[in-house]
Design an enzyme around this catalytic site. Structure first.
Site, PDB file in Angstrom:
ATOM      1  CE1 TYR A  57     -12.148   0.846 -13.828  1.00  0.00           C
ATOM      2  CE2 TYR A  57     -14.296   0.200 -12.993  1.00  0.00           C
ATOM      3  CZ  TYR A  57     -12.949   0.420 -12.786  1.00  0.00           C
ATOM      4  OH  TYR A  57     -12.403   0.209 -11.543  1.00  0.00           O
TER       5      TYR A  57
ATOM      6  CE  LYS B 133     -10.086  -2.151 -13.154  1.00  0.00           C
ATOM      7  NZ  LYS B 133      -8.708  -2.332 -12.656  1.00  0.00           N
TER       8      LYS B 133
ATOM      9  CB  VAL C  38     -12.646   2.860  -3.015  1.00  0.00           C
ATOM     10  CG1 VAL C  38     -11.658   3.435  -2.003  1.00  0.00           C
ATOM     11  CG2 VAL C  38     -12.834   1.357  -2.806  1.00  0.00           C
TER      12      VAL C  38
END
Length: 225
Positions: free
Chosen positions: A144, A148, A177
């Site tokens: 991941y 990114k 988040v």
């Protein structure tokens, strides 16, 4: 009013973003593999259909839809895939799947939409603090965070390549988040920011950020580093 395309709208930040833009009167094309949640809103300013940015047939479907629009003012590449798994247990296929969504799929949708964007248009790529060089890194996020990081570099390159013709390209590296995707990867973890709070920030940045920024990485996190 702007014509806005947002990916990853079935839940979380993308779902909130689509509603925020639409409630302000903007025309929104909300794309996600599962279009039902956004369609169930029955919002007059939102168009939606099932969309997998890794499939050529869906990109063709997008091309067909765009013939109804004269221009695309804002593209927000929000769709993402998060895998939390030890590196030695992660297969090459799993690496490829994450990169297909977080990198290759983004490049394809940018290629598709770019010809319809004006010089003052704005492409906003949603990255992660995990992809920022020098930031705190976490075990299990090799796929991941590295994907990114690639998106951050791509954003800088696109801004340079299209600086004369536009649109502007910027990338937001988000901190944690509270979304369904985060809960699935880190069960029980409570993030300090809600999806609506982050979506509100992203909306404002998408509408105005290109006036001050191009090719820039902005770290949207309330923790350091």
């Amino acid at each position: 009013m702007a014509n806005v395309i947002i990916t990853g709208c079935s839940r979380g930040i993308g779902f909130e973003l689509a509603q925020l833009f639409a409630d302000e009167g903007h025309q929104v094309l909300a794309l996600s593999r599962n279009a039902k949640p956004i369609r169930d809103l029955a919002h007059s300013n939102i168009s939606a259909f099932p969309f997998n940015l890794c499939k050529e047939i869906d990109l063709q479907k997008l091309n067909k839809f765009l013939k109804e629009w004269n221009t695309v003012d804002i593209l927000i590449n929000n769709a993402g895939m998060l895998l939390n798994k030890p590196f030695l247990e992660t297969t090459v296929q799993e690496f490829k799947e994450v990169y297909k969504v977080n990198v290759f799929g983004v490049t394809e949708i940018v290629k598709t939409v770019l010809p319809m964007m004006p010089k003052n248009g704005h492409v906003v790529n949603i990255s992660s603090m995990g992809g920022v060089q020098g930031s705190v890194k976490f075990p299990g996020l090799s796929t991941y965070s590295s994907s990114k990081g690639a998106l951050i570099t791509l954003t800088e390159l696109w801004a340079e390549e299209f600086k004369e013709t536009g649109p502007s390209f910027n990338v937001l590296a988000l901190g944690a988040v509270q979304t369904e995707m985060l809960e699935e990867a880190f069960p029980g973890y409570q993030a300090p920011t809600t999806a609506l709070e982050m979506a509100t920030y992203i909306k404002e940045f998408a509408l105005t950020g290109h006036k001050l920024y191009n090719g820039k990485l902005l770290q949207v996190s309330n923790s350091t580093p």
